[in-house]
Design a protein around this motif. Structure first.
Motif, PDB file in Angstrom:
ATOM      1  N   SER A  42       0.824  -1.219   0.000  1.00 36.79           N
ATOM      2  CA  SER A  42       0.000   0.000   0.000  1.00 36.79           C
ATOM      3  C   SER A  42       0.850   1.258   0.000  1.00 36.79           C
ATOM      4  O   SER A  42       0.320   2.352   0.157  1.00 36.79           O
ATOM      5  CB  SER A  42      -0.875   0.065   1.247  1.00 36.79           C
ATOM      6  N   MET A  87     -12.510  16.044  -3.547  1.00 35.69           N
ATOM      7  CA  MET A  87     -11.392  15.670  -2.698  1.00 35.69           C
ATOM      8  C   MET A  87     -11.114  16.826  -1.744  1.00 35.69           C
ATOM      9  O   MET A  87     -11.421  17.971  -2.062  1.00 35.69           O
ATOM     10  CB  MET A  87     -10.159  15.427  -3.564  1.00 35.69           C
ATOM     11  N   PRO A 121     -14.711   5.946  -0.130  1.00 34.75           N
ATOM     12  CA  PRO A 121     -14.705   6.588  -1.453  1.00 34.75           C
ATOM     13  C   PRO A 121     -14.669   5.529  -2.557  1.00 34.75           C
ATOM     14  O   PRO A 121     -14.101   4.455  -2.378  1.00 34.75           O
ATOM     15  CB  PRO A 121     -13.406   7.410  -1.428  1.00 34.75           C
ATOM     16  N   TYR A 156     -11.927   6.913  -8.958  1.00 37.66           N
ATOM     17  CA  TYR A 156     -10.817   7.868  -8.936  1.00 37.66           C
ATOM     18  C   TYR A 156      -9.627   7.330  -9.743  1.00 37.66           C
ATOM     19  O   TYR A 156      -8.973   8.055 -10.483  1.00 37.66           O
ATOM     20  CB  TYR A 156     -10.398   8.189  -7.506  1.00 37.66           C
ATOM     21  N   PRO A 185      -5.112   2.970  -0.827  1.00 37.14           N
ATOM     22  CA  PRO A 185      -5.562   1.656  -1.279  1.00 37.14           C
ATOM     23  C   PRO A 185      -4.712   1.171  -2.450  1.00 37.14           C
ATOM     24  O   PRO A 185      -4.189   1.973  -3.233  1.00 37.14           O
ATOM     25  CB  PRO A 185      -7.007   1.895  -1.712  1.00 37.14           C
ATOM     26  N   HIS A 186      -4.614  -0.134  -2.558  1.00 36.50           N
ATOM     27  CA  HIS A 186      -3.723  -0.727  -3.542  1.00 36.50           C
ATOM     28  C   HIS A 186      -4.002  -0.257  -4.973  1.00 36.50           C
ATOM     29  O   HIS A 186      -3.066  -0.002  -5.746  1.00 36.50           O
ATOM     30  CB  HIS A 186      -3.849  -2.253  -3.442  1.00 36.50           C
ATOM     31  N   SER A 187      -5.288  -0.114  -5.311  1.00 40.76           N
ATOM     32  CA  SER A 187      -5.619   0.278  -6.689  1.00 40.76           C
ATOM     33  C   SER A 187      -5.069   1.672  -7.008  1.00 40.76           C
ATOM     34  O   SER A 187      -4.647   1.938  -8.133  1.00 40.76           O
ATOM     35  CB  SER A 187      -7.138   0.251  -6.904  1.00 40.76           C
ATOM     36  N   ILE A 188      -5.087   2.544  -6.021  1.00 43.85           N
ATOM     37  CA  ILE A 188      -4.584   3.908  -6.226  1.00 43.85           C
ATOM     38  C   ILE A 188      -3.058   3.901  -6.344  1.00 43.85           C
ATOM     39  O   ILE A 188      -2.480   4.541  -7.231  1.00 43.85           O
ATOM     40  CB  ILE A 188      -5.016   4.807  -5.031  1.00 43.85           C
ATOM     41  N   TRP A 213     -12.926   4.349  -4.841  1.00 45.63           N
ATOM     42  CA  TRP A 213     -11.536   4.525  -5.283  1.00 45.63           C
ATOM     43  C   TRP A 213     -11.333   4.103  -6.729  1.00 45.63           C
ATOM     44  O   TRP A 213     -10.516   4.667  -7.438  1.00 45.63           O
ATOM     45  CB  TRP A 213     -10.582   3.752  -4.369  1.00 45.63           C
ATOM     46  N   LEU A 238     -16.079  10.850   0.622  1.00 44.17           N
ATOM     47  CA  LEU A 238     -15.186  11.864   0.083  1.00 44.17           C
ATOM     48  C   LEU A 238     -13.741  11.535   0.467  1.00 44.17           C
ATOM     49  O   LEU A 238     -13.437  11.379   1.641  1.00 44.17           O
ATOM     50  CB  LEU A 238     -15.593  13.208   0.682  1.00 44.17           C
ATOM     51  N   PRO A 239     -12.827  11.417  -0.499  1.00 44.38           N
ATOM     52  CA  PRO A 239     -11.424  11.138  -0.154  1.00 44.38           C
ATOM     53  C   PRO A 239     -10.751  12.367   0.453  1.00 44.38           C
ATOM     54  O   PRO A 239     -10.976  13.483   0.000  1.00 44.38           O
ATOM     55  CB  PRO A 239     -10.768  10.811  -1.494  1.00 44.38           C
ATOM     56  N   VAL A 263     -12.666   3.679   7.605  1.00 42.42           N
ATOM     57  CA  VAL A 263     -13.415   3.457   6.369  1.00 42.42           C
ATOM     58  C   VAL A 263     -12.495   3.356   5.157  1.00 42.42           C
ATOM     59  O   VAL A 263     -12.850   2.763   4.144  1.00 42.42           O
ATOM     60  CB  VAL A 263     -14.418   4.628   6.195  1.00 42.42           C
ATOM     61  N   GLY A 264     -11.314   3.923   5.275  1.00 42.54           N
ATOM     62  CA  GLY A 264     -10.429   3.954   4.123  1.00 42.54           C
ATOM     63  C   GLY A 264     -10.655   5.193   3.279  1.00 42.54           C
ATOM     64  O   GLY A 264     -10.641   5.147   2.060  1.00 42.54           O
ATOM     65  N   SER A 265     -10.893   6.342   3.956  1.00 41.91           N
ATOM     66  CA  SER A 265     -11.156   7.586   3.216  1.00 41.91           C
ATOM     67  C   SER A 265      -9.867   8.343   2.910  1.00 41.91           C
ATOM     68  O   SER A 265      -9.902   9.297   2.145  1.00 41.91           O
ATOM     69  CB  SER A 265     -12.019   8.538   4.067  1.00 41.91           C
ATOM     70  N   ILE A 266      -8.769   7.932   3.544  1.00 44.93           N
ATOM     71  CA  ILE A 266      -7.628   8.847   3.568  1.00 44.93           C
ATOM     72  C   ILE A 266      -6.430   8.350   2.765  1.00 44.93           C
ATOM     73  O   ILE A 266      -6.008   7.208   2.902  1.00 44.93           O
ATOM     74  CB  ILE A 266      -7.215   9.123   5.032  1.00 44.93           C
ATOM     75  N   ILE A 267      -5.910   9.242   1.922  1.00 44.13           N
ATOM     76  CA  ILE A 267      -4.596   9.038   1.318  1.00 44.13           C
ATOM     77  C   ILE A 267      -3.619   9.799   2.185  1.00 44.13           C
ATOM     78  O   ILE A 267      -3.763  11.006   2.391  1.00 44.13           O
ATOM     79  CB  ILE A 267      -4.550   9.590  -0.125  1.00 44.13           C
ATOM     80  N   ALA A 314     -17.102  -1.021   8.372  1.00 41.92           N
ATOM     81  CA  ALA A 314     -17.225  -0.077   7.264  1.00 41.92           C
ATOM     82  C   ALA A 314     -18.036  -0.746   6.161  1.00 41.92           C
ATOM     83  O   ALA A 314     -18.000  -1.945   5.997  1.00 41.92           O
ATOM     84  CB  ALA A 314     -15.856   0.283   6.737  1.00 41.92           C
ATOM     85  N   GLY A 348      -6.902  -1.663   5.360  1.00 37.13           N
ATOM     86  CA  GLY A 348      -7.525  -0.749   4.410  1.00 37.13           C
ATOM     87  C   GLY A 348      -6.898  -0.808   3.024  1.00 37.13           C
ATOM     88  O   GLY A 348      -7.247  -0.026   2.144  1.00 37.13           O
ATOM     89  N   GLU A 349      -5.979  -1.730   2.834  1.00 36.72           N
ATOM     90  CA  GLU A 349      -5.345  -1.816   1.529  1.00 36.72           C
ATOM     91  C   GLU A 349      -6.356  -2.221   0.466  1.00 36.72           C
ATOM     92  O   GLU A 349      -6.335  -1.731  -0.656  1.00 36.72           O
ATOM     93  CB  GLU A 349      -4.216  -2.838   1.626  1.00 36.72           C
ATOM     94  N   LEU A 392      -5.801  11.445 -10.500  1.00 34.27           N
ATOM     95  CA  LEU A 392      -7.069  11.085  -9.862  1.00 34.27           C
ATOM     96  C   LEU A 392      -8.124  12.163 -10.056  1.00 34.27           C
ATOM     97  O   LEU A 392      -9.291  11.942  -9.751  1.00 34.27           O
ATOM     98  CB  LEU A 392      -6.868  10.812  -8.371  1.00 34.27           C
TER      99      LEU A 392
END
Lengths: 478, 478
Positions: free
Chosen positions: A181, A253, B88, B93, A337-340, B90, A285-286, A312-316, B82, B27-28, A199
């Motif tokens: 990650s 964002m 978000p 995005y 997150p991995h996709s990002i 993701w 909302l990220p 929740v996983g909202s934060i980069i 969650a 959260g990954e 993004l």
């Protein structure tokens, strides 16, 4: 940068003429292009203006340059077998392109610092040479068995450094993550650049703190992003404002720097943090959390990042070595997150093909070495000392003319001037006297604010630098 | 990358389940997100698919993941407090943004190399570990007195490195310049990126060689640039075609790699060079000359760059350490008129705030050391040897099935297959057998071409790698 040799037998003006002739003949200044003004060149070379005037006269007599009243001095259009009719119109190319130039104040400050290296620098947002762990890094490097492969790096960044960061993030930032990650970047700037380029799309709305470092980043405008402001008071932003911005502008964002915010130094309150995370979750909302300063907390108790409470996983999450070790390493990181992470790593390959393996190796070893903790301890102590010196000097000279909140961490002091002085004039007066700061308008604030980075000048220069600033202020205030 | 521990007492499937649970809880993989397929995960972790199926079953029984036929395995929507309604989106995005992802073939090759590090790699355009000057660099670094300032670097790049490059460019490339016309970049990729982002606007037309490395760069498309082709034959491009492209499409720039062109290996003829410079001057058209391979000339006589004969100032010259020393250093340079260098340096500050000072110092010292020449000598000898090994192996197995021109420099062999085989199928068959190359279509060429980078595999692997490729070719040709 070239300077004339005062020990040489050749006259200064002749040295300058020869040097310019060489630069012109190498194509650095194509036919028809504008040369720097006599005054600028004299400043830059550290000579009298009359010396430059003589050098220009010499070049003119050789037919190499032309001067015309009001339009400056240009490389002759017909010299060197080339005419401007044959050279690409480079200035049109330089003005073209989508990517916007830096803000004028920022360019002015950078130029002044290059031309006058002796300026007392309260402007550059970084650590002074003696605060950086140069000796520690020299020690690590001299012990290097550099046998690893010097090929292109893993697109996400070197695996040993990412592994070291997993431990670092858990130990120092209460963030639990895995190496997959993490994206290694060259610093927060590249992290922000990748996020805005990859993004977000032109026309997208985002919310940023006001005042904020992000205002000084033309990259938001270059990417066609619409910026909306979240005012920062002594408790940080008001999360409820995010909800109303979302309703009105569909912001996509939010960019925040919750701990020792740049430039104000504020720490977002606990109540606002909880509210913020709830709103982010409710609106899906990220939030991009920029966290470069936390470990500078002068009392040794850094505030937690938002990411530590992000269920929740909202934060980069964005971190960096620049403000706690050395900006010259150019090492930062992002947790997402991995996709990002995968998407941004792929784009970064297209932009610069990844990072150098050497500073990554140095950074990873430094984090895991016994040198890291003592460095942090010393840094915190030194920063507090410089903050106090700065405040003392200001209080001595301008007790009623300014207001500030004393920061508990970070590199900056944010001051309001109780007087309406034009930013640009104050900056020029200050530079003339030998010191430099950043005008508040660079951060999007109303006029009358200044940011002093007390981490950058030498300790022994702080008092004099502040005194020169105060002199300029009083001069304009008369 | 994490792998299960085969020496552990814990069952493999249980280790995998625990590891995935951890990654999900961090959260990954946010709630609702798609996990990699069983087959992919098995490949990546080096286990049987049945082991992954058991690990998934375990996680399903705990309510952490859901599988639905045809739509893969997802992180449970309601686990971890969650729900996806709060996270978000993701993936939206990740799909947004202006910047295009890499070409599918390039991503496939990179993924294959990460998943199977044992692949014999004829795809990565770089030097093998034993060709890079790792020992030389280790020696330089261990002698380092690292006392210089570790702050943000000069926006144009470190002055000592630029000074070393002035000497290097004069000695090795017959280019006379001064340090103020040089911009240090992280390599040719960043140089090209800065030029496309800052000097060109969406809709602008440019001419590039066909086939060419530039076709594999989505950054041109991301910047909205229209590409027009200049076909490359054994003598390079036909400069007259530039004139007709200029008339028809008003091209604003030409990108060329005149010496040991990537991928074809051709050297632009002398007559074409003169013609090209005349046309550029006549049309006032800027040429971007990418020159990464010249010093690999196997006979020790590198062809001159165009820039050495550029009297008018039409040429932006791009060089790099990546193909002659080590790509992992990430050091490249650009020589251009001062106005262009200033503009690009300013933009680069916005993107990544400049380069790390450490690799710049290493590169500058290496260039000036007595280690540089012997390294080049050894490199040239080794590259010629690997080229010969590759050609020998191909001739042994497929004498009539392919055609190529023997290159006199560079890292690549460009081959035409006398048979209509689908690029993608050949690539997959080859990967399955344990080797990898780049299909010609990545360079914009017609199907039926392949590029072998003979500098990348170990000497002792070349014959076997080519043999595996030939096996795949014969299989599909039946």
């Amino acid at each position: 940068m070239w300077k004339p040799d005062r020990g040489s037998k050749k006259a200064l003006y002749q040295q300058i003429a020869d040097h310019l002739e060489q630069r012109i003949s190498y194509g650095e200044f194509p036919p028809g292009s504008l040369l720097p003004s006599e005054r600028k060149l004299a400043d830059r070379l550290g000579v009298n203006r009359s010396t430059v005037i003589m050098a220009f006269a010499e070049l003119r007599s050789m037919g190499i340059i032309d001067s015309r009243t009001g339009s400056g001095t240009r490389v002759s259009a017909t010299k060197w077998g080339a005419t401007p009719r044959h050279t690409p119109n480079w200035s049109r190319y330089a003005e073209g392109g989508n990517f916007l130039p830096n803000l004028p104040f920022m360019r002015r400050i950078r130029e002044a610092l290059i031309q006058q290296p002796s300026l007392i620098d309260f402007a550059s947002g970084e650590l002074a040479a003696d605060l950086a762990p140069s000796e520690e890094i020299a020690k690590l490097m001299s012990g290097f068995q550099y046998t690893s492969y010097l090929g292109y790096d893993n697109p996400q960044g070197s695996i040993p450094l990412r592994q070291a960061l997993v431990d670092y993030l858990e130990k120092y930032r209460e963030i639990r993550t895995t190496e997959s990650s993490i994206l290694i970047t060259s610093g927060s700037q590249q992290s922000l650049y990748l996020i805005t380029q990859c993004l977000l799309s032109p026309g997208d709305a985002v919310a940023i703190e006001d005042p904020s470092y992000c205002y000084s980043l033309p990259m938001f405008q270059s990417a066609g992003i619409r910026l909306f402001r979240l005012p920062v008071d002594s408790q940080g932003i008001q999360p409820e404002e995010i909800r109303s911005l979302f309703k009105k502008h569909r912001i996509k964002m939010v960019f925040l720097n919750p701990n020792f915010q740049n430039p104000t130094g504020t720490v977002l309150s606990d109540a606002s943090r909880r509210q913020l995370l709830d709103i982010a979750s409710e609106l899906r909302l990220p939030i991009v959390e920029d966290d470069p300063f936390s470990l500078t907390a002068y009392d040794g108790n850094p505030p937690s990042p938002l990411k530590a409470s992000d269920k929740v996983g909202s934060i980069i999450y964005i971190g960096s070595f620049s403000k706690i070790a050395a900006s010259g390493l150019r090492i930062g990181w992002m947790v997402a997150p991995h996709s990002i992470v995968k998407r941004l790593a792929d784009a970064r390959q297209q932009m610069d093909f990844g990072l150098s393996v050497i500073p990554q190796q140095v950074a990873g070893q430094f984090l895991q070495s016994s040198l890291f903790e003592p460095h942090l301890d010393r840094l915190r102590m030194e920063l507090r000392f410089r903050r106090d010196l700065t405040i003392e000097a200001l209080n001595k000279e301008l007790p009623d003319a300014l207001a500030y909140t004393i920061p508990d961490g970070g590199l900056h002091l944010w001051c309001r001037l109780n007087s309406a002085i034009q930013d640009g004039r104050l900056l020029e007066e200050t530079i003339k006297r030998g010191t430099v700061f950043v005008p508040g308008s660079v951060y999007g604030s109303d006029p009358g604010f200044v940011r002093f980075t007390f981490s950058r000048p030498k300790t022994e220069d702080i008092e004099r630098g502040i005194s020169l600033f105060c002199e300029a202020f009083r001069q304009l205030n008369n």
